[in-house]
Design an enzyme around this catalytic site. Structure first.
Site, PDB file in Angstrom:
ATOM      1  N   ASP A 133     -52.239  81.421 -17.209  1.00  0.00           N
ATOM      2  CA  ASP A 133     -53.090  82.431 -16.576  1.00  0.00           C
ATOM      3  C   ASP A 133     -52.621  82.794 -15.171  1.00  0.00           C
ATOM      4  O   ASP A 133     -53.411  83.297 -14.373  1.00  0.00           O
ATOM      5  CB  ASP A 133     -54.536  81.921 -16.483  1.00  0.00           C
ATOM      6  CG  ASP A 133     -55.386  82.420 -17.642  1.00  0.00           C
ATOM      7  OD1 ASP A 133     -54.821  83.043 -18.556  1.00  0.00           O
ATOM      8  OD2 ASP A 133     -56.601  82.179 -17.632  1.00  0.00           O
ATOM      9  N   ASP A 291     -66.459  72.552 -20.278  1.00  0.00           N
ATOM     10  CA  ASP A 291     -66.316  71.371 -21.127  1.00  0.00           C
ATOM     11  C   ASP A 291     -67.653  70.698 -21.393  1.00  0.00           C
ATOM     12  O   ASP A 291     -67.992  70.349 -22.526  1.00  0.00           O
ATOM     13  CB  ASP A 291     -65.322  70.385 -20.496  1.00  0.00           C
ATOM     14  CG  ASP A 291     -65.531  70.230 -18.991  1.00  0.00           C
ATOM     15  OD1 ASP A 291     -66.600  70.646 -18.483  1.00  0.00           O
ATOM     16  OD2 ASP A 291     -64.628  69.712 -18.318  1.00  0.00           O
TER      17      ASP A 291
END
Length: 536
Positions: A133, A291
């Site tokens: 990214d 997460d």
């Protein structure tokens, strides 16, 4: 003889103290004592479970869950991937996707890619996906991406099935990258997905040790392994981080896995069942703890988690104070924000038991992610110092001494090799509690910086190769300013005033502790902690 003005000021302060400050402070004291009792009970339960059930009774994951080596695996944890015993055995190796999300990771990309490409698994049953990214215009992004792509091409030339995927934006940050990576056709053919951050280096037998738990136990959604730190001895700050994270893995993760088959996914060094991710709604970018968000939603779908502490993956700790502050803000703010977003969803969920709802909402999110950061700062850095100036307020010895001592002892038991660092750990954690409390309130109230995402800076091989000499170089004026933290210094001034008042005019009960805590705030306020990364 004291001047009349001084007597009048003292009388006025006494009046204000008695009418306004003392009642408010007394209320704050008892609120802090209640929260301290909640935190002590939670810590005691986790420590008891992890110490007795896991350590003394040796109820290892292999004894609680079915685990058998993959067909074709050799003794010693290796796999006969070149010449399996039979075609049927070859089919028992499921398709595995390994994702490596990264963002401007020029210092560590070779380490993670090299380690993942060395994983022992049949080459036609594993796909490695590098999700790059890198879009920061401040650095030469094209150069970083070119280096990472060249590294992937080099491994591809060695017959490794590795895919290099890029996006033209950072929408959703890490969650967005992982979600986009799962949308590729080849990724949808995989049954399991292992995730490693760019600084993580798994051992070659990682999949051979973790995948069997998922293959033979269809209710398990996640196998989480432990982190091993390659730079824990870089400085005092990294040693203190290791103490806190070792406690997290040895106590929080082990007890959660044993008692509830649930714990927070650490975002890396774990293997997920793809069907569990899909059933839980996939990756979401609504918080900075994607997460933990996925883990909670999977738990509400009655999936089970397994923590295997004997499997360790090498990683890097933040070695600069700036990087550590950014990391802690992201973790603390995101967790508190998740509590705000999912609290009612957990309460109204009909798929799990009341016992698991209680654990999720009260123990896992409220006490550990909201109460802990707020209590530490409010009680030990505000209320206790202020009480030195308000003799009308009395703090019971059990709340002032016994509870914090018990919590410290429970941490020390699981870190016997770091007993000599416990005083530094206490002072450092109290200073960091100001930053964590601010982050927790940001998440709870969803203020402007709730979704701030700053990737933790890494140094990779520079930890052992290039740190010695550059640390002796003089700092530039702008670098000196960047290393000064005004909030810490302002609180240090407050603590110095409280300590001096207690020593000169008060009962001389707390001044030594307050002076030490003020010194810790001064040291961190001027940035005299951690390591300074080399100048480019």
């Amino acid at each position: 003889m004291a001047p009349l003005g001084a007597d009048a000021a003292a009388a006025a302060w006494a009046a204000v103290r008695a009418r306004a400050v003392a009642p408010a402070l007394t209320t704050a004291v008892w609120a802090c004592l209640a929260m301290s009792a909640m935190l002590l009970l939670e810590a005691a339960c986790m420590s008891l479970v992890s110490l007795v059930a896991v350590r003394l009774l040796r109820l290892r994951p292999e004894r609680r869950f079915k685990w058998e080596p993959m067909a074709g695996a050799l003794e010693g944890g290796e796999a006969d991937v070149e010449d399996p015993p039979a075609s049927a055995g070859r089919r028992e190796f499921p398709m595995v996707l390994v994702q490596i999300p990264m963002y401007n990771e020029k210092e560590v990309y070779k380490l993670s890619i090299g380690a993942v490409c060395a994983l022992t698994w049949p080459p036609d049953r594993i796909i490695i996906q590098v999700l790059d990214d890198s879009t920061d215009p401040i650095i030469k992004v094209s150069l970083v991406q070119e280096l990472v792509e060249l590294e992937c091409q080099e491994w591809a030339s060695k017959k490794i099935d590795i895919k290099y995927e890029v996006r033209n934006n950072r929408k959703g940050y890490k969650a967005g990258a992982l979600k986009k990576g799962m949308e590729h056709v080849y990724a949808q053919q995989c049954e399991f997905v292992a995730i490693f951050d760019a600084d993580f280096q798994p051992e070659s037998d990682f999949l051979l040790k973790t995948i069997p738990f998922l293959v033979h136990n269809p209710k398990i959604a996640l196998v989480q392994t432990r982190w091993k730190f390659v730079n824990y001895d870089a400085c005092l700050m990294t040693r203190i981080q290791k103490m806190s994270l070792d406690y997290h893995f040895k106590v929080e993760q082990e007890s959660g896995s044993f008692m509830h088959a649930f714990f927070g996914f650490n975002g890396t060094a774990g293997v997920w069942r793809v069907s569990a991710i899909n059933e839980s709604g996939g990756w979401k970018d609504r918080t900075t703890v994607e997460d933990m968000d996925l883990a909670v939603r999977a738990c509400l779908k009655e999936w089970e988690f397994l923590y295997v502490g004997d499997i360790r993956v090498k990683s890097e700790l933040p070695s600069t104070f700036k990087a550590y502050r950014h990391q802690q803000h992201r973790w603390t703010c995101g967790a508190a924000n998740l509590f705000r977003k999912m609290g009612w969803e957990i309460v109204t969920n009909k798929g799990v038991s009341i016992w698991k709802k209680w654990h999720l909402l009260y123990s896992f999110l409220f006490v550990r992610r909201v109460i802990a950061p707020i209590l530490t700062f409010l009680f030990y850095c505000v209320v206790i110092p202020l009480s030195a100036m308000v003799p009308e307020v009395h703090i019971p010895v059990w709340g002032l001494v016994y509870i914090p001592t018990a919590i410290t002892v429970m941490n020390a038991i699981r870190n016997p090799g770091s007993l000599h660092l416990m005083p530094f750990w206490i002072l450092f954690e109290n200073v960091m509690s100001m930053h964590r409390m601010r982050a927790a309130l940001t998440g709870l109230l969803e203020t402007a910086h709730v979704n701030d995402w700053v990737v933790t800076e890494k140094v990779g091989d520079l930890v052992k190769d290039d740190f010695d000499v550059p640390l002796l170089e003089p700092l530039k004026p702008t670098e000196c300013v960047e290393r000064i933290y005004i909030p810490e210094l302002l609180l240090a001034l407050y603590l110095l005033i409280c300590a001096s008042y207690d020593y000169v005019l008060g009962s001389q009960t707390y001044f030594m502790y307050i002076y030490l805590q003020a010194l810790a705030f001064i040291v961190l306020g001027f940035g005299f902690v951690g390591m300074k990364t080399p100048c480019s």
